[in-house]
Design an enzyme around this catalytic site. Structure first.
Site, mmCIF file in Angstrom:
data_model
loop_
_atom_site.group_PDB
_atom_site.id
_atom_site.type_symbol
_atom_site.label_atom_id
_atom_site.label_comp_id
_atom_site.label_asym_id
_atom_site.label_seq_id
_atom_site.Cartn_x
_atom_site.Cartn_y
_atom_site.Cartn_z
ATOM 1 N N SER A 122 -45.457 -95.805 -84.943
ATOM 2 C CA SER A 122 -45.050 -96.693 -83.679
ATOM 3 C C SER A 122 -45.790 -97.859 -83.434
ATOM 4 O O SER A 122 -46.947 -97.837 -83.622
ATOM 5 C CB SER A 122 -45.042 -95.755 -82.802
ATOM 6 O OG SER A 122 -44.123 -94.575 -82.857
HETATM 7 N N1 SAH Z 1 -47.554 -90.037 -86.143
HETATM 8 C C1 SAH Z 1 -47.491 -91.220 -87.194
HETATM 9 C C2 SAH Z 1 -45.834 -91.482 -87.258
HETATM 10 C C3 SAH Z 1 -44.955 -90.806 -87.898
HETATM 11 S S1 SAH Z 1 -43.397 -91.256 -88.439
HETATM 12 C C4 SAH Z 1 -48.324 -91.969 -87.430
HETATM 13 O O1 SAH Z 1 -49.079 -92.163 -86.537
HETATM 14 O O2 SAH Z 1 -48.209 -92.521 -88.379
HETATM 15 C C5 SAH Z 1 -42.647 -89.711 -88.384
HETATM 16 C C6 SAH Z 1 -43.188 -88.571 -89.228
HETATM 17 O O3 SAH Z 1 -42.835 -87.356 -88.841
HETATM 18 C C7 SAH Z 1 -42.798 -88.725 -90.865
HETATM 19 O O4 SAH Z 1 -44.078 -88.893 -91.393
HETATM 20 C C8 SAH Z 1 -41.930 -87.729 -91.296
HETATM 21 O O5 SAH Z 1 -42.019 -87.454 -92.646
HETATM 22 C C9 SAH Z 1 -42.612 -86.360 -90.220
HETATM 23 N N2 SAH Z 1 -41.566 -85.430 -90.023
HETATM 24 C C10 SAH Z 1 -40.129 -85.603 -89.744
HETATM 25 N N3 SAH Z 1 -39.637 -84.483 -89.504
HETATM 26 C C11 SAH Z 1 -40.757 -83.511 -89.472
HETATM 27 C C12 SAH Z 1 -40.704 -82.253 -89.465
HETATM 28 N N4 SAH Z 1 -39.560 -81.254 -89.245
HETATM 29 N N5 SAH Z 1 -41.867 -81.630 -89.471
HETATM 30 C C13 SAH Z 1 -42.876 -82.417 -89.683
HETATM 31 N N6 SAH Z 1 -43.004 -83.681 -89.922
HETATM 32 C C14 SAH Z 1 -41.926 -84.259 -89.906
#
Ligand code: SAH
Length: 204
Positions: A51
């Site tokens: 983000s």
């Molecule tokens: N917080 C992260 C941004 C993540 S993008 C950062 O600081 O970079 C969203 C993330 O959520 C992705 O890595 C994706 O694989 C994960 N994600 C999506 N669905 C999920 C689920 N059900 N359980 C765990 N992780 C999930």
């Protein structure tokens, strides 16, 4: 970047200090490094995104502004590891869950290199939270489920906050703040946001 965050209304000193200390470029592919402090989200591989700085700061600020001390925090969606690092740098004990194993391994290495050791990792579909480590003082979800994941409220201590973007990708998504009360919870819509979808199942 921190000057811009202040201008955008972020006031929490610990968060501003954490984000000025942490080198954001360490969480991003080298090819994108000249854009790393821009006010935009960035690709981190496998169709996922980190983000924009304002959203990271805003979600952290809402989380830490609970009426109770915020020590134990659950993050769902480790991704690059940047959000977890910001929380750890703010002094939280972080529990982070990611469904893609390779992301988790890379994030762990980044945290180790930065000397951030108050982070624990779980490779799992995060829809069920991390029951064996509950209760948490706060939960932050960084991928968007279609509906508010009310089951996660049970893993919050009373007064604890759940911050989660809700809605379909490409449609209007809303950042929601849910606060656990003694007997139930309250719900408050915040900013309009744009997150990748929260998906079921695990991946390597
Ligand atoms: N917080 C992260 C941004 C993540 S993008 C950062 O600081 O970079 C969203 C993330 O959520 C992705 O890595 C994706 O694989 C994960 N994600 C999506 N669905 C999920 C689920 N059900 N359980 C765990 N992780 C999930």
């Amino acid at each position: 970047m921190v000057g811009r965050l202040r201008a955008q209304g972020i006031t929490h000193q610990k968060i501003l200090a954490a984000m000025s200390t942490l080198a954001r470029e360490l969480f991003i592919d080298e090819a994108l490094r000249m854009r790393v402090y821009d006010d935009c989200s960035l690709p981190i591989g496998q169709g996922q995104t980190l983000s924009q700085p304002y959203i990271v700061a805003r979600m952290t600020e809402v989380l830490l502004s609970a009426s109770r001390p915020v020590q134990r925090v659950l993050e769902i969606g480790t991704g690059s590891g940047y959000q977890a690092a910001v929380l750890a740098q703010c002094g939280c004990a972080v529990f982070t869950i990611e469904r893609i194993a390779s992301f988790l391994a890379v994030a762990r290495e980044r945290h180790r290199a930065l000397g951030l050791f108050n982070i624990r990792y779980l490779h799992r579909d995060g829809f069920n939270g991390w029951p064996s480590q509950a209760l948490f003082d706060g939960i932050i979800v960084t991928a968007a489920p279609r509906n508010v994941p009310v089951d996660l409220i049970a893993q919050l201590a009373p007064g604890g906050r759940l911050i989660v973007p809700v809605g379909l990708q490409g449609a209007a998504q809303r950042l929601m703040l849910l606060t656990r009360t003694a007997t139930s919870y309250t719900s408050q819509p915040l900013d309009t946001v744009s997150f990748v979808p929260m998906l079921s199942g695990e991946q390597f």
